[in-house]
Design a protein around this motif. Structure first.
Motif, PDB file in Angstrom:
ATOM      1  N   CYS A   1      -6.020  -1.674   0.248  1.00  0.00           N
ATOM      2  CA  CYS A   1      -5.349  -1.960   1.507  1.00  0.00           C
ATOM      3  C   CYS A   1      -6.402  -2.229   2.590  1.00  0.00           C
TER       4      CYS A   1
ATOM      5  N   CYS B   1      -0.204   3.593   3.428  1.00  0.00           N
ATOM      6  CA  CYS B   1       0.257   3.346   4.794  1.00  0.00           C
ATOM      7  C   CYS B   1       1.418   2.365   4.858  1.00  0.00           C
TER       8      CYS B   1
ATOM      9  N   CYS C   1       0.833  -1.199   0.000  1.00  0.00           N
ATOM     10  CA  CYS C   1       0.000   0.000   0.000  1.00  0.00           C
ATOM     11  C   CYS C   1       0.873   1.256   0.000  1.00  0.00           C
TER      12      CYS C   1
ATOM     13  N   CYS D   1      -6.018   0.939   5.441  1.00  0.00           N
ATOM     14  CA  CYS D   1      -6.393   2.330   5.153  1.00  0.00           C
ATOM     15  C   CYS D   1      -7.308   2.455   3.945  1.00  0.00           C
TER      16      CYS D   1
END
Ligand SMILES: [Zn+2]
Lengths: 366, 140
Positions: free
Chosen positions: B47, B36, B33, B50
């Motif tokens: 993700c 994050c 991701c 997040c």
């Protein structure tokens, strides 16, 4: 608003049958209606969870699965509400029926789950050809075969906590002994010695043949209603709690009970090692403590927490948790006959470690 | 022309294609991701933490930890005889991601949970290269 299970019915349970799955489904449904003293025309709600979980299942409607549409048609039901819960469990069926009753959508909900062993299939192993979605990471390795994932988890548990095949045998042995008092259990007259158990061929280590429940043809059904609608002649058990596995504490907060209040527990045992999961997971035992808890006899009749008192799936046959729910109903309503344990909160858990749900049933004080 | 039975063949989607393309090169490839930094499971469209949808393929070490193991005595796969050793491998860089592999050389015999293993990929069976536990001498 209090909701109860008002009755339960079972078909005969058979290893193979010339009858189709619908015959088992209707046999169970009619038995449930009779048990709850409810007429067919009073049924206005339905909940099912039809899914054949074997790797080689054809998922054929009316073949090895049966859904709301077929049951309603074959029984002449006129429903206000009905739903099949995809890949869910009998415990979820109870929760959905409770919601429909509490909302006032319907008065009498029929819950039904039927299983069937179709002839001529290699049920255990399954597939070749293209695989999609999550299957692409599991089926090319045989991981969906014969409970391989539960076996892999059992290996880790046993290795970490020092449990052995003798501890698995203790579960199978308890199931067989409790099945002896369940007239319809597939293994009712088949006690199993440690020698017999050890001679069973290996399936997926550490699970041998007798650690696996037996696929059967059979169906069970329940009737649920609001307590104030309970028909004359029906014996109720109150639904006091339910929750999903990710928030098991919700079972206790909803019911106002705790683990120490349980009088009996029906824990899902499609494979023997699965029984350990929620003894530890619900805090009934310390992490890794379940094998010793059972070895010390705490799951026996009359002991601290009588477990799988009708034999569980390992003793009764594979009903995917309907047998567990039925036994909890019988225990909570005082109808378990020779198997009857102290009446009080009766726990049912159905499903695997990473996807279970719970129901708590209790006696209705009259 | 005879049809030779083969292992089930994955049908990739946009999400899982980087994994299988990496497998064809012998490498463990997952997507990271960009919001994050966590690794995404192969099937994830975003993700899980997040919910960012910018996931970039990344070649990992292939180090994994032994999570579960079984010897399967039924024969679900063609062309193999005798018990099959299946292992659950927790990816070292993010053990929440668990991949299944075969151990065809007894590497995990006697191993304990959390043992460090190395994941590689087999020669093509059909069109796909499947995850295997590598013996120590084959580790890159
Ligand atoms: Zn993220």
């Amino acid at each position: 608003m209090t909701v109860v299970i008002a009755g339960f019915g079972s078909s005969t349970l058979e290893k193979r049958s010339d009858r189709g799955i619908a015959a088992f489904a209707l046999e169970a449904a009619l038995a449930a209606l009779a048990d709850a003293s409810i007429r067919r025309d009073e049924i206005d709600g339905y909940v099912g969870a039809p899914f054949a979980t074997n790797a080689g299942s054809p998922h054929a409607e009316g073949g090895d699965e049966i859904s709301l549409k077929t049951v309603a048609g074959l029984m002449g039901l006129r429903l206000t509400w009905g739903a099949d819960l995809y890949r869910r469990y009998p415990t979820d069926m109870v929760a959905s029926a409770a919601h429909a009753l509490q909302a006032g959508t319907c008065r009498f909900v029929l819950g039904l789950r039927a299983l069937y062993v179709a002839p001529g299939l290699d049920y255990a192993t399954g597939t070749s050809g293209p695989v999609f979605g999550a299957d692409q990471f599991t089926k090319p390795y045989g991981y969906t075969t014969a409970g391989a994932r539960f076996a892999a988890r059992a290996w880790a548990y046993m290795t970490r906590h020092g449990a052995t095949r003798d501890d698995l045998f203790a579960i199978v042995d308890l199931s067989r002994r409790h099945a002896a008092l369940n007239p319809q259990a597939i293994w009712r007259d088949k006690p199993l010695s440690l020698e017999d158990y050890s001679r069973g061929r290996m399936i997926a280590e550490p699970h041998g043949l007798f650690d696996c429940d037996l696929p059967i043809c059979g169906a069970q059904a329940f009737l649920m209603c609001r307590e104030k609608d309970l028909p004359q002649g029906a014996t109720p058990a109150r639904v006091t709690g339910f929750s999903g596995f990710a928030r098991p504490e919700a079972l206790w907060s909803m019911s106002g009970r705790g683990p120490a209040d349980l009088k009996t527990a029906q824990l899902y045992d499609g494979f023997s090692s699965m029984v350990w999961e929620w003894l530890d997971g619900l805090g009934l035992t310390e992490p890794g403590g379940a094998p010793a808890f059972l070895r010390d006899g705490n799951g026996e009749y009359g002991a601290r927490l009588p477990l799988n008192t009708a034999g569980g799936a390992l003793g009764e046959g594979r009903l995917h948790g309907m047998g567990h729910l039925r036994e909890a109903y019988l225990q909570a309503s005082g109808r378990a006959g020779l198997r009857q344990q102290a009446m009080g909160p009766a726990l049912v858990q159905v499903g695997p470690y990473d996807d279970s749900s719970f129901v708590l049933l209790e006696p209705v004080n009259v | 022309m005879t049809h030779k039975p083969q292992r089930p063949q994955p049908v990739p989607t946009a999400e899982t294609r980087p994994f299988w393309e990496g497998a064809a090169e012998g490498a463990l490839v997952l997507r990271r991701c960009q919001g994050c930094g966590r690794l995404a499971p192969p099937l994830a469209p975003r993700c899980p933490d997040c919910l960012c949808d910018t996931l970039l393929a990344e070649r990992l070490s292939g180090r994994v930890m032994l999570k579960g193991r079984t010897r399967l005595h039924l024969q679900p796969l063609p062309g193999r005889t005798g018990p099959l050793t299946l292992v659950e491998c927790a990816v070292f860089e993010d053990p929440r991601i668990v991949l299944i592999a075969l151990d065809e050389q007894g590497v995990t015999d006697g191993a304990l949970p959390d043992a460090i293993l190395h994941l590689g990929f087999s020669p093509a069976e059909g069109d796909a290269h499947f995850a295997v536990v590598l013996p120590p001498e084959d580790r890159a």
